[in-house]
Design an enzyme around this catalytic site. Structure first.
Site, mmCIF file in Angstrom:
data_model
loop_
_atom_site.group_PDB
_atom_site.id
_atom_site.type_symbol
_atom_site.label_atom_id
_atom_site.label_comp_id
_atom_site.label_asym_id
_atom_site.label_seq_id
_atom_site.Cartn_x
_atom_site.Cartn_y
_atom_site.Cartn_z
ATOM 1 N N HIS A 1 0.855 -1.189 0.000
ATOM 2 C CA HIS A 1 0.000 0.000 0.000
ATOM 3 C C HIS A 1 0.891 1.239 0.000
ATOM 4 O O HIS A 1 1.183 1.804 1.047
ATOM 5 C CB HIS A 1 -0.923 -0.009 1.220
ATOM 6 C CG HIS A 1 -1.942 1.083 1.234
ATOM 7 N ND1 HIS A 1 -3.143 0.968 1.904
ATOM 8 C CD2 HIS A 1 -1.959 2.314 0.666
ATOM 9 C CE1 HIS A 1 -3.839 2.085 1.754
ATOM 10 N NE2 HIS A 1 -3.130 2.916 1.003
ATOM 11 N N GLU B 1 -2.618 -1.769 -3.296
ATOM 12 C CA GLU B 1 -3.795 -1.053 -2.811
ATOM 13 C C GLU B 1 -3.439 0.395 -2.519
ATOM 14 O O GLU B 1 -2.282 0.731 -2.233
ATOM 15 C CB GLU B 1 -4.375 -1.730 -1.562
ATOM 16 C CG GLU B 1 -3.442 -1.771 -0.365
ATOM 17 C CD GLU B 1 -4.065 -2.492 0.831
ATOM 18 O OE1 GLU B 1 -4.919 -3.377 0.616
ATOM 19 O OE2 GLU B 1 -3.689 -2.163 1.959
ATOM 20 N N HIS C 1 -8.095 -6.277 7.205
ATOM 21 C CA HIS C 1 -7.870 -5.249 8.220
ATOM 22 C C HIS C 1 -8.064 -5.830 9.621
ATOM 23 O O HIS C 1 -9.162 -6.219 10.007
ATOM 24 C CB HIS C 1 -8.767 -4.026 8.055
ATOM 25 C CG HIS C 1 -8.156 -2.788 8.676
ATOM 26 N ND1 HIS C 1 -7.218 -2.016 8.027
ATOM 27 C CD2 HIS C 1 -8.303 -2.235 9.897
ATOM 28 C CE1 HIS C 1 -6.847 -1.014 8.810
ATOM 29 N NE2 HIS C 1 -7.477 -1.137 9.948
#
Length: 248
Positions: A43, A70, A192
């Site tokens: 990310h 991401e 997450h």
């Protein structure tokens, strides 16, 4: 089989705290791959506080498993993804400077309709697309209309309430969200704050789950258990078999 994609951001965070190249993000990713993970996630953020654009290119050059990038789709991020052409791009609504992803996209109402054109650009480049979403029916229906291939269910609320009555309620909502997504032809990912404690109940309840991306908890566990052993422990928690290593 549910695929495990290891997010290596935290490796880069530790490296950046001192500077230099130790610990090495590419070597950490290679260790995870050799341990049997099915993918690597990164990310990159605008402030490059962990993964840098150069890390993305370095990882892409050695990747033998699925590569998931991401992030929030700025012009720079979009250009990076189109240059690298990973297996999957996961779009998140993080504003600049946010500590970590803490909510899914708010799609109904038209404010995020611009995502449709972007999803089409990625799809035309051969990149699978995923939108980071809360477990909400309206969001999921809109994601399908915008042309996403998959959704990634935001599991933070589930993880924080795990072991409580509220956690069971949230888990039931994720079960129904995944069911709706599959009915609409969407693939289902999740991520997450998933860890070895809360994963088994989640994967038992949320049917049709295709992929989880895990970083913070997995890298934290690796401090105690070692990275190879930890990847294998997460594969076991998912009920998944290790991927046979491909040499590159």
């Amino acid at each position: 089989m549910i695929q495990l994609s290891v997010n290596v951001n935290k490796i880069a965070t530790l490296r950046n705290a001192r500077g230099g190249s130790i610990p090495n993000v590419v070597e950490a990713a290679r260790t995870c791959i050799n341990a049997g993970c099915h993918g690597i996630t990164v990310h990159p953020r605008p402030d490059a506080r962990h993964i840098t654009f150069q890390d993305v290119f370095d990882l892409a050059a050695m990747m033998t498993v699925e590569f998931n990038i991401e992030g929030y789709p700025t012009a720079e991020f979009t250009d990076l993804v189109l240059r690298v052409r990973p297996t999957q791009v996961t779009l998140v609504p993080d504003p600049p400077g946010v500590l970590t992803s803490n909510a899914g996209w708010n799609l109904p109402g038209g404010a995020a309709d611009w995502l449709g054109d972007l999803l089409a650009r990625f799809r035309d480049a051969g990149i699978r697309t995923s939108l980071f979403l809360d477990a909400d029916a309206a969001q999921i229906k809109r994601a399908q209309k915008l042309g996403a291939d998959r959704i990634e269910l935001y599991t933070g609320p589930y993880a924080h309430a795990f072991g409580t009555p509220a956690g069971k309620t949230i888990l039931a909502a994720h079960r129904e969200a995944a069911r709706l997504a599959r009915k609409l032809g969407l693939g289902v990912n999740a991520g997450h704050d998933l860890d070895l404690n809360n994963i088994p109940a989640y994967v038992k309840t949320v049917k049709g789950l295709q992929e989880v991306s895990i970083g913070h908890a997995l890298i934290s566990d690796a401090l105690y258990m070692g990275l190879t052993r930890t990847v294998k422990a997460y594969l076991k928690a998912l009920g998944s078999k290790p991927l046979k290593v491909k040499r590159k």
